[in-house]
Design an enzyme around this catalytic site. Structure first.
Site, short mmCIF file in Angstrom:
data_model
loop_
_atom_site.label_atom_id
_atom_site.label_comp_id
_atom_site.label_asym_id
_atom_site.label_seq_id
_atom_site.Cartn_x
_atom_site.Cartn_y
_atom_site.Cartn_z
N LYS A 1 38.91 100.56 90.93
CA LYS A 1 39.96 100.37 89.92
C LYS A 1 39.75 99.11 89.09
O LYS A 1 40.36 98.96 88.03
CB LYS A 1 41.33 100.34 90.58
CG LYS A 1 41.64 99.12 91.43
CD LYS A 1 43.07 99.17 91.94
CE LYS A 1 43.40 97.93 92.75
NZ LYS A 1 44.80 97.95 93.23
N ASP A 2 38.88 98.18 89.55
CA ASP A 2 38.60 96.97 88.78
C ASP A 2 37.56 97.17 87.70
O ASP A 2 37.39 96.31 86.84
CB ASP A 2 38.11 95.85 89.72
CG ASP A 2 39.20 95.33 90.64
OD1 ASP A 2 40.38 95.51 90.31
OD2 ASP A 2 38.86 94.75 91.69
N ARG B 1 51.27 98.73 85.56
CA ARG B 1 51.60 100.10 85.98
C ARG B 1 52.72 100.10 87.01
O ARG B 1 53.71 100.84 86.88
CB ARG B 1 50.34 100.76 86.57
CG ARG B 1 50.59 102.12 87.22
CD ARG B 1 49.34 102.61 87.94
NE ARG B 1 48.94 101.71 89.01
CZ ARG B 1 49.41 101.75 90.25
NH1 ARG B 1 50.33 102.65 90.59
NH2 ARG B 1 48.98 100.90 91.17
N ARG B 2 52.60 99.27 88.03
CA ARG B 2 53.63 99.23 89.07
C ARG B 2 54.96 98.74 88.50
O ARG B 2 56.02 99.23 88.89
CB ARG B 2 53.17 98.34 90.23
CG ARG B 2 52.04 98.96 91.05
CD ARG B 2 51.49 97.98 92.06
NE ARG B 2 50.39 98.60 92.83
CZ ARG B 2 49.37 97.92 93.37
NH1 ARG B 2 49.31 96.61 93.20
NH2 ARG B 2 48.45 98.56 94.04
N CYS C 1 42.07 98.74 78.04
CA CYS C 1 43.45 99.22 78.05
C CYS C 1 44.38 98.33 78.88
O CYS C 1 44.09 98.01 80.02
CB CYS C 1 43.48 100.63 78.61
SG CYS C 1 45.11 101.30 78.91
N ARG D 1 50.16 86.55 92.12
CA ARG D 1 48.70 86.55 92.18
C ARG D 1 48.27 86.02 93.53
O ARG D 1 49.06 85.49 94.29
CB ARG D 1 48.12 85.66 91.07
CG ARG D 1 48.32 86.16 89.65
CD ARG D 1 47.45 87.36 89.32
NE ARG D 1 46.05 87.11 89.60
CZ ARG D 1 45.21 86.45 88.80
NH1 ARG D 1 45.65 85.96 87.67
NH2 ARG D 1 43.94 86.28 89.13
N ARG E 1 49.79 86.60 99.27
CA ARG E 1 50.99 87.32 98.83
C ARG E 1 51.96 87.52 100.00
O ARG E 1 53.18 87.38 99.83
CB ARG E 1 50.60 88.66 98.21
CG ARG E 1 49.75 88.50 96.96
CD ARG E 1 49.49 89.83 96.28
NE ARG E 1 48.49 89.68 95.24
CZ ARG E 1 48.32 90.52 94.22
NH1 ARG E 1 49.12 91.56 94.09
NH2 ARG E 1 47.37 90.32 93.33
#
Length: 587
Positions: free
Chosen positions: A105-106, A153-154, A263, A171, A177
Site C-alpha cells: 500500500k506504500d 481514507r480512514r 493521489c 504518526r 501509537r
C-alpha cells in the site's frame, strides 16, 4: 535464516557503492525500512527466498525514508504516495541493495523504469481494526471520542460512520501509537490488522472492521518485492510471487492509478479472486468530510484490471459532481496549474501543502539529496570545542539538523549552544533551531548571505571567532566578508548535496509543456535541474521559472532559464506569493 547482519542506511550512503551482481560474495542485500514491522516483513520475504533457494544468503540493510525522518508532519502534507519507498528505490538504482521489501500500500503506482515489482508473495489480513480501552466497538465509542489515524481514507470512512467523533492525526510506529493510546492522548486508534499480526500484537484488537464498509487501502496487507529489471537473480526472486495475490493487488492498483500516482483523495479498493471472477469493492470521497461513494463490481479475471480503471474513471466524474465547487476550475488562484517542486526530499512538505491549498497540482521531483560529510573527524573536533567560538552561523536548516544530530551522536548536550551567539540566515533556519529549544541571537531582515554578513559586521565581529556550519558547496561571500571585517572564521562543511536524476516522465512533461511552473528554491536546485536536463533548449516555451531570490534568479538566467518571477521575500512563502501574483495578473 542466515542473516549476515543488519546495516543502517549510513553505511549505504557515506561511501561510494560499486554496483555488483546479486548473490555475490556479500549475498543478497535486502533493503527495508528500519522499524520493527518493516524488519519483520523483510524477514518473512527472506524466509521464503531461502526456502525456494537454500543456497542463497541474505543480509538486511535498513534505509531511512522521508516518511521515517519526518514523524511530525501529516502524511497528506508529506505527499502520501512514495514517502516510505523513495530512498529504498534510490539504493536499488545505485546498486547498494539488491531488492527492496515494501508494504504494497506504500508503493506509488508508477515506479522508475529500471525497477519492477518482481513478487507479491504474502498478504495478511486486509482489514482495519479498532483498538480502544473505553468501548467494545466503534458503535459504542462515546460522542466526541478522540480517534487517532494518519489515513485520509480512514478519516473519511470514520466520518461517514460516526460523524460525532473527534478525528486526530497520529504518526509513529505501532508501539509508539499504542503508547499514545495508553497515556491518554487518544481514546481509540484505527490500524491495519496486518501490521499487528506481523508484530504478534493482535491481542490489542477491540474490533475488526468490515472490509465491505471500511474498504481497505489498495494493497493493504500485501508485501511487494521490488528489484532491478536486469538483476541476474530476478527469476529467483520471481519464484516467490503468488499469482492470486498479484492479480488482486494489480486490480486495486489499476483503480488507484486512474486517480493519479500522487493521489491524495480518500480512497479504498479491495479485490478478491473467486475462481475465474474478480470482485472489487471501492470507496472514494472528495475529501475527509465526504460524502463517501461506494461501488462493487465483478469481472472475469482477464478483464478485471481494465475494468477497475474504467470504474475509476466513472467515479472520478461522480466525485467531481459530488464535490461541487471545491473541484470546479478557477476556484483557487493556482487551480489548473501544474507546479514542479525540485527541492531536497523531505524538505518539500510545507511548500507542497501551501501550493495544494491554492489549488495547484504539485509534481514533486527532488533533484538534490542531502548526504553526510565523507569524513566527520574535522567536524567532531570542532563541535567538541564549541565554547571556543564567539559566533556560530547557520546558513540553512540542513546545517542546523546536521550539527544537532552530530552533537547527539557525540553526547554533546544541546545546551552547549547557549554558550555561543547563534546567527541564522532566515526564518526557516531559525525555526529549525527553535525546534531544539535554541533561540537565535541574530536573524537578518533579508535572507541572503550578504545580509547575514552585514548584520554580523554591524554586531561587531572584529577580533571574534566565528564558526560557519554550511554545505560543502556553498558560496564564499559570507566568510570572505567576515574575514575582511577582522573576524577569525572557521568554515566547516557539515553536509553535502548530491544530484539526483530526472525521471523520464517529468522530463517529457517539461519538454511537452504540461508543467506550468518550476520553483527554484536555491542556486543548487538550478544547477541540479540543468545537469539533469542536459539540454535546456529542449524545454517547452510554456514552462515558467520562479526564483526564491535574486541570487537564485541570477544563477538560473546564467544557465539560460526563463525566470518569469523573483520573490520579493526570499522564503518559500514569498516564492508562492510571487507565482500567485503572476497568475492573477495573467488572468
Amino acid at each position: 535464516m542466515r542473516f549476515e547482519q543488519i546495516r543502517r542506511d549510513r553505511s549505504v550512503y557515506e561511501h561510494p557503492v560499486q554496483r555488483r551482481a546479486s548473490g555475490g560474495a556479500g549475498g543478497i542485500r535486502v533493503g527495508t525500512r528500519g522499524s520493527a514491522l518493516a524488519l519483520a516483513q523483510a524477514r518473512a520475504v527472506v524466509a521464503q527466498l531461502e526456502r525456494i533457494e537454500p543456497t542463497c544468503s541474505c543480509s538486511l540493510v535498513a534505509v531511512t525514508t522521508t516518511g521515517d525522518r519526518d514523524r511530525a508532519t501529516s502524511l497528506t502534507i508529506l505527499g502520501g504516495s512514495g514517502v516510505f519507498v523513495k530512498e529504498l528505490h534510490e539504493a536499488l538504482l545505485a546498486g547498494a541493495i539488491d531488492l527492496a521489501v515494501h508494504s504494497a500500500k506504500d508503493l506509488p503506482t508508477v515506479l522508475p523504469l529500471e525497477l519492477e515489482i518482481v513478487a507479491l508473495p504474502v498478504r495478511a489480513d486486509v482489514r482495519d481494526v479498532l483498538i480502544t480501552r473505553i468501548a467494545s466497538s466503534l458503535a459504542t465509542l462515546p460522542p466526541a471520542a478522540r480517534v487517532g489515524t494518519s489515513s485520509r481514507r480512514r478519516r473519511a470512512l470514520l466520518a461517514a460512520a460516526r460523524p460525532d467523533l473527534k478525528l486526530l492525526d497520529v504518526r509513529g510506529n505501532v508501539d509508539t501509537r499504542l503508547r499514545k493510546l495508553d497515556d491518554g492522548s487518544y481514546d481509540a486508534l484505527v490500524l491495519a490488522a496486518a501490521g499487528l499480526e506481523r508484530l504478534d500484537r493482535l491481542e490489542q484488537v477491540t474490533e475488526y472492521l468490515d472490509p465491505d464498509v471500511f474498504v481497505p487501502a489498495p494493497g493493504q496487507g500485501a508485501l511487494a518485492v521490488v528489484c532491478r529489471r536486469d538483476d541476474p537473480w530476478r527469476d529467483i526472486f520471481a519464484r516467490i510471487d503468488d499469482h492470486e495475490i498479484r492479480l488482486a493487488v494489480t486490480v486495486e492498483r489499476s483503480f488507484l492509478a486512474a486517480f493519479g500516482s500522487g493521489c491524495t483523495v480518500p480512497l479504498g479498493a479491495y479485490a478478491t479472486v473467486e475462481g475465474e471472477r474478480v470482485r472489487l469493492r471501492v470507496a472514494v470521497a472528495p475529501n475527509e468530510s465526504g460524502p463517501v461513494i461506494r461501488e462493487s463490481a465483478v469481472w472475469h479475471r482477464d478483464e478485471a484490471v481494465e475494468g477497475a480503471g474504467a470504474l475509476a474513471q466513472e467515479l472520478l466524474r461522480t466525485l467531481a459532481a459530488a464535490a461541487g465547487r471545491s473541484w470546479a476550475p478557477g476556484a483557487k488562484p493556482l487551480t489548473g496549474r501544474r507546479v514542479l517542486v525540485v527541492r531536497p526530499a523531505g524538505q518539500e512538505q510545507e511548500l507542497v501543502e501551501r501550493l495544494r491549498r491554492l489549488g495547484a497540482e504539485v509534481v514533486v521531483e527532488p533533484l538534490i539529496a542531502i548526504v553526510p560529510p565523507e569524513d566527520w573527524r574535522e567536524i567532531d573536533h570542532t563541535l567538541l570545542r564549541l565554547s571556543d567560538y564567539d559566533w556560530l552561523v547557520f546558513t540553512s536548516a540542513n546545517g542546523v539538523r546536521s550539527v544537532l544530530d552530530r552533537m547527539s551522536v557525540l553526547g554533546i548536550p544541546v545546551e552547549m549552544l547557549t554558550r555561543v551567539r547563534v546567527a541564522t540566515i532566515g526564518p526557516a533556519t531559525a525555526r529549525a533551531l527553535q525546534e531544539y529549544g535554541i533561540e537565535p541571537a541574530l536573524v537578518p531582515d533579508r535572507y541572503v548571505a550578504e545580509a547575514v554578513a552585514d548584520a554580523l559586521v554591524a554586531a561587531g565581529v572584529a577580533g571574534k571567532r566565528v564558526l560557519l556550519a554550511r554545505a560543502a558547496e556553498a558560496r564564499d561571500v559570507l566568510p570572505r566578508r567576515l574575514v575582511e571585517a577582522g573576524a577569525e572564521v572557521e568554515v566547516v562543511p557539515v553536509y553535502r548535496t548530491e544530484q539526483r536524476p530526472l525521471s523520464e516522465s517529468v522530463r517529457k512533461e517539461l519538454q511537452g509543456g504540461t508543467i506550468d511552473w518550476v520553483l527554484l528554491t536555491a542556486s543548487s536546485t538550478v544547477r541540479s535541474l540543468v545537469a539533469a536536463l542536459g539540454d535546456t533548449s529542449s524545454l517547452h516555451e510554456r514552462v515558467k521559472f520562479a526564483a526564491i531570490g535574486p541570487v537564485t534568479a541570477s544563477t538560473a538566467r546564467a544557465y539560460g532559464l526563463r525566470v518569469a518571477v523573483v520573490a520579493t521575500r526570499y522564503t518559500s512563502e514569498g516564492l508562492v506569493e510571487a507565482v500567485v501574483r503572476a497568475e492573477r495578473s495573467a488572468r
